[in-house]
Write an enzyme that holds these catalytic residues in place. Structure first.
Site, short mmCIF file in Angstrom:
data_model
loop_
_atom_site.label_atom_id
_atom_site.label_comp_id
_atom_site.label_asym_id
_atom_site.label_seq_id
_atom_site.Cartn_x
_atom_site.Cartn_y
_atom_site.Cartn_z
N LYS A 1 40.79 42.26 34.17
CA LYS A 1 39.52 41.45 34.92
C LYS A 1 39.21 40.52 33.65
CE LYS A 1 38.43 38.62 38.52
NZ LYS A 1 39.35 37.41 39.12
N HIS B 1 34.78 44.65 39.16
CA HIS B 1 36.56 44.53 39.30
C HIS B 1 36.66 45.56 37.98
CE1 HIS B 1 35.72 40.52 40.96
NE2 HIS B 1 36.92 40.58 41.46
#
Length: 272
Positions: free
Chosen positions: A161, A157
């Protein structure tokens, strides 16, 4: 013309909120009647669309979730983990169904969703992508057939995040465990899913929207199931589709796979 469904968007001034507003035009049966923003955003009173840099939506932002719910059949929540418990309680009190796509939930937030589901329909998914819902079921089926293989979930990600492993990675792990015929709860006593022969790896790199790979490896062979997201709009479209499906359902907990006609992971894995 089919009956319209009034919805509210909680966290409408955030990144996902703006994406939901942009995609809403593709779902003419859904009509926006309420929208909330964070109390400290300074945006309360502004038109929800204009605050997101979009055409006027005709709905003013409010800074309390409960004030966005009157008249809404379903609310879509893409706020923060810390706000989920209060939002779920507000939906329960208002009799409003809830589609929640917030990740990184603590025990109190999960308990609040369960409590709300005693009064209204609730669908929580750590990933609102239709493709990921399919991936979960493929992972469960593969794990059921290859029960003696080691399993790994690898996810990538964007660098901002916060939670790792991601909620999606944990959901994929639960699918593997369910495929092996074990209740997922048995493997997560502290909120982090662990089970024999199941490993996780997480990377946070650049602006990657999301990549998930489930690997099942045995002697001399391995199977890899992969999903790559390239546009955050897939999460908004999944949530809007779920809201249209959830409206009018009985109180209870639902899964995104049910929206797609795939059933629940646990029953699919057991062949029911």
């Amino acid at each position: 013309m089919s009956k319209t469904i009034p919805i509210a968007i909680l966290g409408a001034s955030g990144r996902m909120g703006a994406t939901l507003l942009r995609c809403l035009a593709d779902y003419p049966q859904l009509v926006l009647v309420g929208a909330s923003t964070a109390p400290d955003s300074g945006l309360a009173g502004r038109d929800a669309g204009e605050a997101a840099g979009l055409p006027a939506a005709g709905v003013r932002l409010v800074d309390q979730a409960r004030d966005a719910l009157p008249g809404a059949a379903v609310a879509i929540d893409f706020t923060l983990a810390a706000a989920v418990a209060g939002n779920a309680a507000a939906c329960k009190a208002a009799g409003t169904g809830l589609v929640c796509g917030v990740t990184g939930l603590d025990e109190a937030a999960r308990a609040a969703l369960t409590d709300a589901a005693g009064a209204v329909p609730v669908l929580w998914a750590p990933n609102m992508s239709a493709g990921v819902a399919v991936l979960e079921r493929l992972a469960a089926l593969a794990a059921a057939a290859l029960g003696d293989f080691d399993a790994g979930v690898h996810e990538v990600h964007h660098a901002a995040k916060r939670d790792a492993p991601s909620g999606t990675a944990l959901a994929l792990g639960r699918a593997v465990v369910a495929g092996r015929g074990r209740p997922a709860a048995d493997a997560e006593p502290d909120g982090q899913l662990r089970a024999p022969g199941l490993a996780y790896a997480a990377e946070r790199l650049g602006d990657v929207v999301g990549e998930h790979t489930v690997t099942l490896a045995g002697p001399g062979e391995r199977v890899e199931l992969v999903h790559r997201a390239t546009d955050r709009a897939i999460f908004a479209r999944g949530a809007l589709r779920a809201a249209a499906w959830l409206a009018g359902r009985p109180a209870g907990r639902y899964e995104l796979g049910e929206v797609l006609g795939l059933g629940r992971v646990d029953t699919l894995a057991s062949g029911q």
